[in-house]
Motif scaffolding. Sequence first.
Motif, PDB file in Angstrom:
ATOM      1  N   GLU A  23      23.784  -1.398 -28.634  1.00 13.40           N
ATOM      2  CA  GLU A  23      23.368  -0.774 -27.380  1.00 13.40           C
ATOM      3  C   GLU A  23      24.572  -0.252 -26.605  1.00 13.40           C
ATOM      4  OE1 GLU A  23      20.733  -1.706 -23.320  1.00 13.40           O
ATOM      5  OE2 GLU A  23      21.074  -3.284 -24.808  1.00 13.40           O
ATOM      6  N   LEU A  24      24.430   0.925 -26.041  1.00 10.84           N
ATOM      7  CA  LEU A  24      25.421   1.485 -25.127  1.00 10.84           C
ATOM      8  C   LEU A  24      25.057   1.042 -23.715  1.00 10.84           C
ATOM      9  CD1 LEU A  24      25.585   5.124 -26.552  1.00 10.84           C
ATOM     10  CD2 LEU A  24      27.332   3.353 -26.794  1.00 10.84           C
ATOM     11  N   LYS A  25      25.979   0.366 -23.047  1.00  8.27           N
ATOM     12  CA  LYS A  25      25.662  -0.225 -21.753  1.00  8.27           C
ATOM     13  C   LYS A  25      26.573   0.310 -20.643  1.00  8.27           C
ATOM     14  CE  LYS A  25      24.147  -4.658 -23.711  1.00  8.27           C
ATOM     15  NZ  LYS A  25      24.345  -6.131 -23.690  1.00  8.27           N
ATOM     16  N   PRO A  26      26.063   0.370 -19.403  1.00  9.31           N
ATOM     17  CA  PRO A  26      26.931   0.656 -18.261  1.00  9.31           C
ATOM     18  C   PRO A  26      28.031  -0.397 -18.153  1.00  9.31           C
ATOM     19  CG  PRO A  26      24.626   0.942 -17.656  1.00  9.31           C
ATOM     20  CD  PRO A  26      24.637   0.320 -19.024  1.00  9.31           C
ATOM     21  N   THR A  76      23.633   2.380  -8.528  1.00 11.76           N
ATOM     22  CA  THR A  76      24.689   2.832  -9.425  1.00 11.76           C
ATOM     23  C   THR A  76      24.724   4.356  -9.494  1.00 11.76           C
ATOM     24  OG1 THR A  76      24.413   0.812 -10.726  1.00 11.76           O
ATOM     25  CG2 THR A  76      25.604   2.637 -11.756  1.00 11.76           C
ATOM     26  N   ARG A  77      23.550   4.981  -9.579  1.00  9.73           N
ATOM     27  CA  ARG A  77      23.494   6.447  -9.643  1.00  9.73           C
ATOM     28  C   ARG A  77      24.110   7.070  -8.394  1.00  9.73           C
ATOM     29  NH1 ARG A  77      21.480  10.709  -7.758  1.00  9.73           N
ATOM     30  NH2 ARG A  77      20.407   9.532  -6.123  1.00  9.73           N
ATOM     31  N   GLU A  78      23.797   6.511  -7.234  1.00  8.80           N
ATOM     32  CA  GLU A  78      24.318   7.060  -5.984  1.00  8.80           C
ATOM     33  C   GLU A  78      25.833   6.960  -5.925  1.00  8.80           C
ATOM     34  OE1 GLU A  78      22.301   4.940  -2.937  1.00  8.80           O
ATOM     35  OE2 GLU A  78      20.419   6.055  -3.142  1.00  8.80           O
ATOM     36  N   ARG A  79      26.385   5.854  -6.394  1.00  6.48           N
ATOM     37  CA  ARG A  79      27.836   5.678  -6.398  1.00  6.48           C
ATOM     38  C   ARG A  79      28.496   6.700  -7.317  1.00  6.48           C
ATOM     39  NH1 ARG A  79      30.810   2.030  -3.017  1.00  6.48           N
ATOM     40  NH2 ARG A  79      29.398   0.387  -2.348  1.00  6.48           N
ATOM     41  N   ALA A 132      35.542  -6.324 -17.765  1.00  4.85           N
ATOM     42  CA  ALA A 132      34.519  -5.412 -17.290  1.00  4.85           C
ATOM     43  C   ALA A 132      33.165  -6.014 -17.637  1.00  4.85           C
ATOM     44  CB  ALA A 132      34.685  -4.048 -17.954  1.00  4.85           C
ATOM     45  N   ALA A 133      32.165  -5.735 -16.821  1.00 11.21           N
ATOM     46  CA  ALA A 133      30.840  -6.313 -17.036  1.00 11.21           C
ATOM     47  C   ALA A 133      29.909  -5.270 -17.646  1.00 11.21           C
ATOM     48  CB  ALA A 133      30.263  -6.826 -15.722  1.00 11.21           C
ATOM     49  N   ALA A 134      29.379  -5.576 -18.822  1.00 13.07           N
ATOM     50  CA  ALA A 134      28.428  -4.686 -19.485  1.00 13.07           C
ATOM     51  C   ALA A 134      27.016  -5.135 -19.149  1.00 13.07           C
ATOM     52  CB  ALA A 134      28.643  -4.714 -20.993  1.00 13.07           C
ATOM     53  N   ILE A 135      26.240  -4.267 -18.504  1.00 12.48           N
ATOM     54  CA  ILE A 135      24.874  -4.592 -18.105  1.00 12.48           C
ATOM     55  C   ILE A 135      23.943  -3.549 -18.724  1.00 12.48           C
ATOM     56  CG2 ILE A 135      23.325  -5.110 -16.184  1.00 12.48           C
ATOM     57  CD1 ILE A 135      25.741  -5.404 -14.380  1.00 12.48           C
ATOM     58  N   GLY A 136      23.054  -3.972 -19.584  1.00  4.31           N
ATOM     59  CA  GLY A 136      22.128  -3.059 -20.232  1.00  4.31           C
ATOM     60  C   GLY A 136      21.206  -2.357 -19.238  1.00  4.31           C
ATOM     61  N   PHE A 137      20.702  -1.193 -19.624  1.00  2.28           N
ATOM     62  CA  PHE A 137      19.827  -0.433 -18.730  1.00  2.28           C
ATOM     63  C   PHE A 137      18.592  -1.236 -18.334  1.00  2.28           C
ATOM     64  CE2 PHE A 137      22.270   3.252 -20.036  1.00  2.28           C
ATOM     65  CZ  PHE A 137      22.193   4.085 -18.941  1.00  2.28           C
ATOM     66  N   GLY A 138      18.052  -2.003 -19.280  1.00  2.00           N
ATOM     67  CA  GLY A 138      16.858  -2.774 -18.961  1.00  2.00           C
ATOM     68  C   GLY A 138      17.109  -3.789 -17.869  1.00  2.00           C
ATOM     69  N   LEU A 139      18.224  -4.529 -17.976  1.00  2.00           N
ATOM     70  CA  LEU A 139      18.550  -5.523 -16.960  1.00  2.00           C
ATOM     71  C   LEU A 139      18.925  -4.852 -15.649  1.00  2.00           C
ATOM     72  CD1 LEU A 139      19.042  -8.417 -16.050  1.00  2.00           C
ATOM     73  CD2 LEU A 139      21.320  -8.302 -17.091  1.00  2.00           C
ATOM     74  N   LEU A 140      19.673  -3.750 -15.719  1.00  2.00           N
ATOM     75  CA  LEU A 140      20.064  -3.049 -14.499  1.00  2.00           C
ATOM     76  C   LEU A 140      18.834  -2.555 -13.748  1.00  2.00           C
ATOM     77  CD1 LEU A 140      22.897  -2.283 -13.313  1.00  2.00           C
ATOM     78  CD2 LEU A 140      22.542  -0.019 -14.269  1.00  2.00           C
ATOM     79  N   ASP A 141      17.843  -2.075 -14.490  1.00  2.00           N
ATOM     80  CA  ASP A 141      16.592  -1.622 -13.881  1.00  2.00           C
ATOM     81  C   ASP A 141      15.816  -2.799 -13.312  1.00  2.00           C
ATOM     82  OD1 ASP A 141      14.463   0.028 -13.141  1.00  2.00           O
ATOM     83  OD2 ASP A 141      13.527  -0.070 -15.120  1.00  2.00           O
ATOM     84  N   VAL A 149      26.208   7.204 -21.400  1.00  2.00           N
ATOM     85  CA  VAL A 149      25.728   6.261 -20.389  1.00  2.00           C
ATOM     86  C   VAL A 149      25.914   6.850 -18.997  1.00  2.00           C
ATOM     87  CG1 VAL A 149      26.100   3.990 -19.369  1.00  2.00           C
ATOM     88  CG2 VAL A 149      26.161   4.260 -21.854  1.00  2.00           C
ATOM     89  N   THR A 150      27.080   7.447 -18.748  1.00  5.77           N
ATOM     90  CA  THR A 150      27.330   8.076 -17.449  1.00  5.77           C
ATOM     91  C   THR A 150      26.319   9.184 -17.172  1.00  5.77           C
ATOM     92  OG1 THR A 150      29.700   7.594 -17.667  1.00  5.77           O
ATOM     93  CG2 THR A 150      29.056   9.258 -16.052  1.00  5.77           C
ATOM     94  N   ASP A 151      26.084  10.010 -18.176  1.00  5.97           N
ATOM     95  CA  ASP A 151      25.122  11.107 -18.005  1.00  5.97           C
ATOM     96  C   ASP A 151      23.722  10.567 -17.716  1.00  5.97           C
ATOM     97  OD1 ASP A 151      27.195  12.837 -18.563  1.00  5.97           O
ATOM     98  OD2 ASP A 151      26.613  13.149 -20.661  1.00  5.97           O
ATOM     99  N   ALA A 152      23.330   9.514 -18.417  1.00  3.18           N
ATOM    100  CA  ALA A 152      22.003   8.938 -18.211  1.00  3.18           C
ATOM    101  C   ALA A 152      21.874   8.337 -16.818  1.00  3.18           C
ATOM    102  CB  ALA A 152      21.713   7.884 -19.278  1.00  3.18           C
ATOM    103  N   LEU A 153      22.913   7.664 -16.361  1.00  3.25           N
ATOM    104  CA  LEU A 153      22.880   7.069 -15.024  1.00  3.25           C
ATOM    105  C   LEU A 153      22.771   8.145 -13.953  1.00  3.25           C
ATOM    106  CD1 LEU A 153      25.589   4.283 -15.443  1.00  3.25           C
ATOM    107  CD2 LEU A 153      23.162   3.897 -14.964  1.00  3.25           C
ATOM    108  N   LEU A 154      23.539   9.221 -14.104  1.00  2.92           N
ATOM    109  CA  LEU A 154      23.488  10.309 -13.121  1.00  2.92           C
ATOM    110  C   LEU A 154      22.113  10.966 -13.097  1.00  2.92           C
ATOM    111  CD1 LEU A 154      26.987  11.939 -13.700  1.00  2.92           C
ATOM    112  CD2 LEU A 154      26.179  10.839 -11.594  1.00  2.92           C
ATOM    113  N   ALA A 155      21.419  10.936 -14.232  1.00  4.00           N
ATOM    114  CA  ALA A 155      20.073  11.516 -14.306  1.00  4.00           C
ATOM    115  C   ALA A 155      18.996  10.521 -13.880  1.00  4.00           C
ATOM    116  CB  ALA A 155      19.798  12.005 -15.724  1.00  4.00           C
ATOM    117  N   GLY A 156      19.414   9.308 -13.505  1.00  3.03           N
ATOM    118  CA  GLY A 156      18.440   8.292 -13.104  1.00  3.03           C
ATOM    119  C   GLY A 156      17.755   7.623 -14.271  1.00  3.03           C
ATOM    120  N   GLY A 157      18.356   7.705 -15.453  1.00  5.95           N
ATOM    121  CA  GLY A 157      17.750   7.109 -16.641  1.00  5.95           C
ATOM    122  C   GLY A 157      17.670   5.591 -16.569  1.00  5.95           C
ATOM    123  N   ARG A 158      16.634   5.058 -17.197  1.00  3.27           N
ATOM    124  CA  ARG A 158      16.419   3.612 -17.187  1.00  3.27           C
ATOM    125  C   ARG A 158      16.162   3.033 -18.574  1.00  3.27           C
ATOM    126  NH1 ARG A 158      15.138   2.062 -11.731  1.00  3.27           N
ATOM    127  NH2 ARG A 158      15.199   3.912 -10.411  1.00  3.27           N
TER     128      ARG A 158
END
Length: 368
Positions: A257-260, A220-223, A203-212, A238-247
């Motif tokens: 760090e907790l990563k997607p 990712t949020r839309e999916r 699985a690929a772990a991508i930090g919020f900073g890099l994902l942004d 992490v899931t909750d933050a992504l659904l909220a559009g967190g960056r």
Amino acid sequence: MSAVRIATADGHAVTVTSVGDAVPDWAARYFGAWWTATPVTDIAGPVVSGDVDEEELRALTAVVDGFLPERIEYAGAEMLYVREDTMVTAVQPTEGLAYRWDAEWKLLRIVGTDETAVATAAARLAREVVRAQLLADGWAVLHASAVTGQDGATILTLGDKGAGKTTTAFTLARAGSAMLANDRVFARVDDSGTVRVLPWPSAAAIGFGLLDALDLVETTRERLASGEQMHPTQHQKVTDALLAGGREPLWKSSGKELKPQFWPDQLVSWLSIQLATQGHAAGILFPQITHDAAPRLIEISRGVQDGDFFDETTEDRYPDAFGLLPPAADHTALRARLAELPRQGLVMSHDTSVNATVLKDAVARLSV
């Protein structure tokens, strides 16, 4: 009985079986993007078998409880294990999992109370069985990311933790290269002196900073909002933050760090990243990330170091509790050949567009 054979591009393989389809289907999804996954009816070669079976879990746990077991941390959870002749029996109480490895029959049995936990463990151990075959055949595991061009020419990225290996790989992949490795890669010198490389599926772990920075948060949020699921090792925060559009990055109390966490196939279907199944090393990048620096090419004195190899002294996430891996090999020839490859140092910032330009220049220099 359901079964799938997992094989690398050069033919090293393991068969994953279960009474149902869930565990083999999980393995097919986990490995199929980088290795191959083929449904089979003949059960041959090393086998990893996984099922939900509470009675067998209790029986294997009783075996471990009957001894003074050794204790390690495996994949982030405590594992207790005992050795008896050609067998190793292990349990992970907090995960509700038990294991038995029979070296004579080359069968690794995994049972538990939760289907997802069993499937995750079966995939991890199937990869370890293949790793053992590759190491026995002269391959090494490098702590590196890697991207590959259309001709198979592969750029490796080495560096200490936090140097920018993942950032380099995903930035180059978004720019059109095929990703071969995010964090680990198999490497071996063949008879012609070429350094061949194979992917380490994960699985690929991508930090919020890099994902942004890669402009992938909204995708990712839309999916997720449409009902699709990310890898189950992803923390609910992490899931909750992504659904909220967190960056903004999220952190554990330990400072980690907790990563997607993306399934390998989601790199393709969600993030439009092409994956590679093999290649040959053509050069090495040594990046440094400095937040407020101007991205640029630099001279580099660092070479290939002991810490760039995963072995029994440096493997901290998947220690060899089951005795699957062969004795440590001498990789002098590989190190020497890697040292002969073109190399380039570079400084990157958190500005991905500028980083991409500097990385393009760095790769062009390696190709001269």
